[in-house]
Write a protein that holds these residues in place. Structure first.
Motif, mmCIF file in Angstrom:
data_model
loop_
_atom_site.group_PDB
_atom_site.id
_atom_site.type_symbol
_atom_site.label_atom_id
_atom_site.label_comp_id
_atom_site.label_asym_id
_atom_site.label_seq_id
_atom_site.Cartn_x
_atom_site.Cartn_y
_atom_site.Cartn_z
ATOM 1 N N VAL A 1 0.870 -1.170 0.000
ATOM 2 C CA VAL A 1 0.000 0.000 0.000
ATOM 3 C C VAL A 1 0.911 1.226 0.000
ATOM 4 O O VAL A 1 1.921 1.233 0.675
ATOM 5 C CB VAL A 1 -0.880 -0.030 1.261
ATOM 6 C CG1 VAL A 1 -1.575 1.285 1.464
ATOM 7 C CG2 VAL A 1 -1.867 -1.179 1.195
ATOM 8 N N GLY A 2 0.590 2.237 -0.785
ATOM 9 C CA GLY A 2 1.471 3.390 -0.861
ATOM 10 C C GLY A 2 1.524 4.180 0.443
ATOM 11 O O GLY A 2 0.622 4.084 1.273
ATOM 12 N N ALA B 1 1.169 7.307 0.689
ATOM 13 C CA ALA B 1 0.068 8.276 0.681
ATOM 14 C C ALA B 1 -1.230 7.605 1.123
ATOM 15 O O ALA B 1 -1.956 8.146 1.978
ATOM 16 C CB ALA B 1 -0.085 8.881 -0.708
ATOM 17 N N SER B 2 -1.518 6.403 0.580
ATOM 18 C CA SER B 2 -2.735 5.694 0.988
ATOM 19 C C SER B 2 -2.709 5.410 2.485
ATOM 20 O O SER B 2 -3.700 5.635 3.187
ATOM 21 C CB SER B 2 -2.869 4.366 0.244
ATOM 22 O OG SER B 2 -2.668 4.540 -1.124
ATOM 23 N N LEU C 1 -3.300 8.560 4.496
ATOM 24 C CA LEU C 1 -4.702 8.985 4.440
ATOM 25 C C LEU C 1 -5.564 8.073 5.312
ATOM 26 O O LEU C 1 -6.416 8.536 6.068
ATOM 27 C CB LEU C 1 -5.213 8.936 2.993
ATOM 28 C CG LEU C 1 -4.676 10.012 2.055
ATOM 29 C CD1 LEU C 1 -4.895 9.612 0.602
ATOM 30 C CD2 LEU C 1 -5.355 11.346 2.337
ATOM 31 N N LEU C 2 -5.300 6.779 5.201
ATOM 32 C CA LEU C 2 -6.053 5.805 5.997
ATOM 33 C C LEU C 2 -5.904 6.110 7.491
ATOM 34 O O LEU C 2 -6.882 6.181 8.231
ATOM 35 C CB LEU C 2 -5.512 4.409 5.669
ATOM 36 C CG LEU C 2 -6.323 3.159 5.991
ATOM 37 C CD1 LEU C 2 -5.619 1.942 5.407
ATOM 38 C CD2 LEU C 2 -6.540 2.940 7.465
#
Lengths: 287, 309
Positions: B130-131, B133-134, B137-138
């Protein structure tokens, strides 16, 4: 004797239970945030504003969060298309360029060969974050400022050290005899590469493509700096704008939906291509 | 390599081989040309430009002017940059310790194949793909004071008298990022350490067992020394990644509370792309670059000749 065996069995049963309860608990910790987001993204918006317990929707599943996300800025699907374009183009270009370069470095001798190879590999030591300003100006000079094409070229460049290293090793592993036999049979250089060599270095190429996809799909700072026009935002940039409330009040349901869209391709590709990922990791590590 | 036999060949054979070599020289260069062109245009030239720009006053609009080393003099007095650098090093040390503290036990746990081991390895590793950034955000959602996981849950369970905003103070914000990053990257370090553990010959630990060494002695006297290279590699990768940290601090905290979590890259980003002092940003980049190259060289030495072997 018999009692001892039973005691040993009981001991190993206890150990078995302890091992797997620890294992399942740890797995849950690592997987939970991902599944939590996937499930929460399907809650109806009023519920998405509530604390996330229970993780699943209680008043029916809904895709409204995804619909809502499409109303921000240039829209979710627009950003998703940008991301898909950037990632797919980067993957294709990276694959072709590193295939050619890997073949060149593995099978030919030419002046300054080592110098060129070191030049490409050493870019890994220098953080590209420190050269973003000139890249920004260069793209403006080439009239590629704020274009997805410009971003693709930058991304492909960043993939070069790992990809070329990987492809050179893949070609090095192919016995010279195969190539010589094909040459005697009359295969010319390019045909030799595409017909004979390509199937043999395929696993390396899949690894290169997988890493290129994950890296470009998830890349953040270059896209943040180089893409200033909403129309050109990739998913991570678009989602950061949503999460920071740049489009009004923060809609956490929409953030969950966006994060889901960003995570799904990575998870699917990884689960399908795990062994190629591990190959890439060990190749990078053994170097 | 191929040039050695060709010099020993004579007459027409030598001539034939010579043209062949010339042709293949040309062909080889052709194959690597696209890669070289890209790296030159989007890496080598920008690198040179960074050095050149660092000697200029270079606003986004309008002309630039040569100011010599003035930017570097300004950096020496830029306390916010030095604070950012200090914070980055602090973060790097803490996160590296935290990652090893989690990844090593995980690696020991999944080292031997067995029932469910594949499942455990995959699930521990999943956040890695998972990046950043993801993941950021999560976690910024999970950390949110009203609709997140931790604050409302702690409040509902009666652990806190009211909902605590975890990103409001430096300590809670910083440790929230640490937890997120450990969750995201521990699986990566785990796999590196796992391959190291698997390369230790089993008979060695067996022999030690027979000689009466207990688990701890086996771990400290056989496993750890034999893992020196792997440990060095995992350390290098962790340090290299952490020193350039930006995404998680930008997305989760925006550098807050009160600019206390601005990393070095974040400060360069602010100067270059928020204040548009491109020349000054370039000079800051040069300083960071020198620091990183020195660090890499030290680490490479560590990896090449581990002491004691």
């Amino acid at each position: 004797m018999a009692a001892a065996t039973i005691a040993a069995d009981r001991g190993s049963l206890g150990r078995f239970l302890a091992r797997h309860s620890i294992g399942l608990f740890l797995s849950a910790i690592f997987i939970a945030p991902i599944f939590w987001t996937l499930l929460s993204s399907l809650k109806p918006p009023p519920e998405a504003r509530q604390p996330p317990l229970p993780p699943w929707p209680t008043t029916g599943f809904s895709i409204e969060n995804y619909v809502a996300l499409d109303s921000f800025g240039a829209g979710l699907w627009h950003s998703a298309q940008n991301s898909i374009f950037v990632s797919v183009s980067s993957v294709l270009l990276t694959a072709v360029i590193s295939l050619l370069a890997g073949y060149g470095f593995s099978r030919f001798t030419f002046p300054f060969k080592n110098l060129f190879f070191i030049m490409i590999l050493s870019t890994i030591m220098i953080p590209f974050q420190s050269i973003l300003t000139p890249i920004f100006l260069l793209l403006a000079t080439f009239k590629l400022q704020n274009t997805l094409t410009g971003l693709v070229l930058v991304y492909v460049t960043l993939q070069m050290p790992f990809s070329i290293f990987m492809m050179r090793n893949a070609f090095d592993a192919v016995p010279k005899e195969i190539e010589e036999a094909a040459r005697i049979d009359g295969a010319r250089s390019v045909a030799l590469l595409t017909r004979i060599m390509l199937p043999l270095v395929w696993p390396g190429l899949v690894t290169v493509a997988l890493f290129a996809f994950l890296n470009t799909w998830n890349e953040f700072i270059a896209a943040l700096v180089l893409m200033t026009d909403q129309e050109k935002f990739t998913l991570p940039i678009m989602m950061t704008a949503v999460q920071s409330g740049r489009f009004g009040a923060i809609n956490w349901g929409a953030v969950q939906a966006g994060v889901t869209v960003m995570m799904i391709p990575c998870l699917i590709l990884f689960l399908l291509l795990q062994r190629f990922y591990i190959r890439g990791l060990t190749a990078g590590a053994v170097k | 390599m191929s040039s050695i036999p060709s010099s020993a060949a004579s007459g027409p054979a030598r001539a034939a081989r010579k043209t062949r070599t010339d042709r293949s020289q040309w062909v080889g260069l052709l194959y690597i040309a696209p890669a070289i062109a890209l790296v030159t245009v989007f890496f080598v030239i920008p690198l040179g430009m960074t050095a050149w720009m660092s000697l200029h006053n270079w606003p986004l609009m309008g002309g630039h002017s040569f100011i010599g080393l003035d930017n570097y003099v300004a950096i020496a007095k830029d306390t916010r940059f030095w604070n950012a650098l200090k914070f980055t090093l602090y973060y790097t040390v803490i996160i590296t310790i935290a990652i090893f503290a989690v990844a090593f036990p995980l690696a020991l746990f999944v080292e031997r194949p067995g029932k469910m081991t594949g499942f455990y390895r995959t699930s521990f590793f999943l956040p890695v793909v998972v990046g950043f950034a993801s993941a950021s955000l999560l976690w910024s959602w999970l950390l949110n004071v009203d609709s997140g996981l931790f604050s409302p849950a702690a409040y509902q369970l009666g652990l806190t008298p009211k909902k605590v905003n975890l990103i409001a103070t430096f300590d809670t914000a910083f440790w929230s990022v640490i937890v997120m990053v450990v969750w995201k990257v521990a699986g990566f370090t785990m796999v590196i350490l796992m391959t190291g553990l698997q390369s230790i010959p089993g008979d060695l630990t067996e022999a030690a067992k027979i000689d009466g060494a207990n688990a701890w002695q086996r771990f400290t006297q056989i496993t750890l020394p034999l893992m020196r290279r792997t440990l060095a590699l995992a350390l290098i990768l962790s340090v290299a990644g952490s020193i350039l940290a930006f995404d998680q601090f930008y997305i989760m905290l925006r550098g807050g509370p009160r600019n206390s979590t601005i990393t070095a890259v974040y400060w360069i980003f602010n100067q270059s792309f928020v204040s548009f002092k491109l020349g000054y940003g370039a000079a800051l980049s040069m300083v960071l670059l020198v620091i990183l190259v020195v660090l890499s060289l030290i680490q490479l030495r560590l990896l090449r000749n581990p002491e004691g072997t």
